[in-house]
Design a protein around this motif. Structure first.
Motif, PDB file in Angstrom:
ATOM      1  N   ASP A 141     -26.550  31.903  39.949  1.00  0.00           N
ATOM      2  CA  ASP A 141     -25.147  31.723  40.311  1.00  0.00           C
ATOM      3  C   ASP A 141     -24.948  31.443  41.799  1.00  0.00           C
ATOM      4  N   SER A 152     -24.846  23.416  41.368  1.00  0.00           N
ATOM      5  CA  SER A 152     -24.975  24.543  40.451  1.00  0.00           C
ATOM      6  C   SER A 152     -24.585  25.822  41.186  1.00  0.00           C
ATOM      7  N   GLY A 153     -24.418  26.884  40.420  1.00  0.00           N
ATOM      8  CA  GLY A 153     -23.965  28.145  40.995  1.00  0.00           C
ATOM      9  C   GLY A 153     -22.538  28.449  40.573  1.00  0.00           C
ATOM     10  N   ASP A 154     -22.038  29.562  41.013  1.00  0.00           N
ATOM     11  CA  ASP A 154     -20.719  30.036  40.626  1.00  0.00           C
ATOM     12  C   ASP A 154     -19.643  28.982  40.912  1.00  0.00           C
TER      13      ASP A 154
END
Length: 409
Positions: free
Chosen positions: A231, A257-259
């Protein structure tokens, strides 16, 4: 009355790109004089007899009539869906097409991604050696490059402890080039996990230049960064230029990508900057799906008896046979980064050596200091020529170094 010279941006004086710089300009002058040169300065497969795979070419031919209009600023939907599926399959995590940006090569996307991130004086941690576009794009977007050393005595691997020691209140991102250009180093999972932990602790963006992801030799492996980041905000860069030998098509992508909530404002900034340049080259984008879902054409080239593998073997053997060269064998990518050692290295200047090699032996290489390293005894060559060509090149290199060693004795 004479005209005033046009002023240029002051920060351009801080930027260097010797891969296509003064030595390359001198090479063009020599060619106009009738000299035949061996040019090893650029990783440009098409100049060495490689072609983009047939199934990629056919994808463009079959869809060229559909490519006249602008597309969405993030890229063709079907291309982004293919990229999302490819990244999900290799990383085991969800990737969304609405967080993918297709650009005119990774180079454009590096510039856009840093422009979306940096305010004046913000810092970006970069590997030394680096691909110098990263330094240039940081500087020209009003940032400050801060280098972590990937030392030859450590196999050109990054040191997570040093990376953490360099983080300040102005650090905005950590950049990883894996497999690395110019060294060919491939980073192990445990090193990447340590760097992810540092980024999480200090709240900085991870930027992973993975354009050489499938160009690997012997038992080397590639570990994508995004699955380890989870995340944590991360951008992964890839494209068609190297693995698929389609440099001139100018097709690259950036996968965010990630939160989502943590990256919402940044994603919108990327979208705005992408819209300002309208869209990326559309014909090249129609080949993305074929590239990612079609026949694997790079692994045979990197395996024993394959063209790239055998040229790499020629590089390793030439350096082993030389009394003046030392080499950390590249685990991936398209380059070797030898060091000049012993008496030949006395008072050595890599740029002067490269110029002498060009003028006397008709060989164009890139001085190692062009890749933002503090030492001046390395140089970069590409692995793209035929093996026998590289063997001949290193015979010429050894002639020049033998003379230098004799003078130093």
């Amino acid at each position: 009355m004479p005209l005033h010279a046009l002023p240029t941006r002051e920060r351009l004086t801080e930027v260097r790109y010797e891969i296509r710089g003064a030595l390359a300009r001198r090479a063009r002058e020599l060619e106009t004089q009738g000299r035949t040169l061996v040019k090893l300065n650029i990783g440009n497969p098409g100049n060495f007899g490689f072609r983009a795979p047939e199934h990629l070419q056919q994808a463009i031919v079959q869809h060229i009539a559909d490519t006249d209009p602008y597309t969405h600023q993030q890229g063709l939907p079907q291309a982004r869906e293919a990229i999302a599926a490819h990244h999900a399959a290799r990383g085991g995590f969800e990737v969304s097409a609405d967080r993918i940006f297709v650009g005119n090569g990774v180079s454009e996307l590096i510039d856009i991604s840093l422009r979306a991130l940096l305010n004046p004086g913000d810092e970006v941690l970069l590997p030394s050696p680096d691909y110098p576009l990263w330094s240039a794009a940081t500087i020209l977007n009003d940032g400050r490059p801060v280098y972590y050393q990937c030392l030859p005595e450590n196999g050109f691997q990054p040191d997570p402890a040093e990376i953490e020691s360099l983080i300040s209140s102005r650090t905005r991102a950590i950049v990883l080039i894996n497999p690395n250009n110019p060294t060919g180093a491939s980073y192990p999972r445990e090193t990447l996990e340590a760097i992810v932990a540092i980024a999480r602790k200090h709240g900085v963006l991870l930027m992973a230049d993975e354009i050489y992801d499938h160009i690997l030799y012997d038992d080397a492996t590639f570990q994508p960064l995004a699955p380890l980041a989870g995340d944590l905000p991360c951008i992964s860069f890839g494209g068609l230029s190297k693995v698929h030998r389609a440099c001139g098509w100018r097709v690259g992508w950036a996968v965010l990508s990630g939160d989502r909530s943590a990256m919402q404002a940044y994603t919108q900034a990327m979208d705005l900057l992408g819209a300002l340049r309208l869209c990326a080259n559309v014909p090249g984008q129609v080949a993305i799906e074929a590239a990612l879902n079609g026949l694997d054409t790079i692994t045979p080239l990197c395996s024993p008896e394959g063209r790239l593998f055998e040229t790499r073997r020629a590089l390793i053997e030439a350096c082993e046979a030389s009394a003046h060269l030392d080499l950390v064998a590249p685990a991936g990518a398209l380059y070797g980064f030898p060091a000049v050692t012993g008496p030949a290295a006395h008072a050595f200047d890599d740029h002067a050596f490269a110029l002498e090699l060009l003028e006397t032996e008709d060989v164009l290489i890139v001085p190692g200091s062009s890749f933002n390293v503090p030492y001046r005894n390395h140089f970069r060559v590409t692995l793209l020529p035929q093996p026998e060509v590289l063997r001949d090149v290193f015979a010429r290199i050894d002639r020049v170094l033998e003379k230098r060693a004799a003078l130093a004795a």
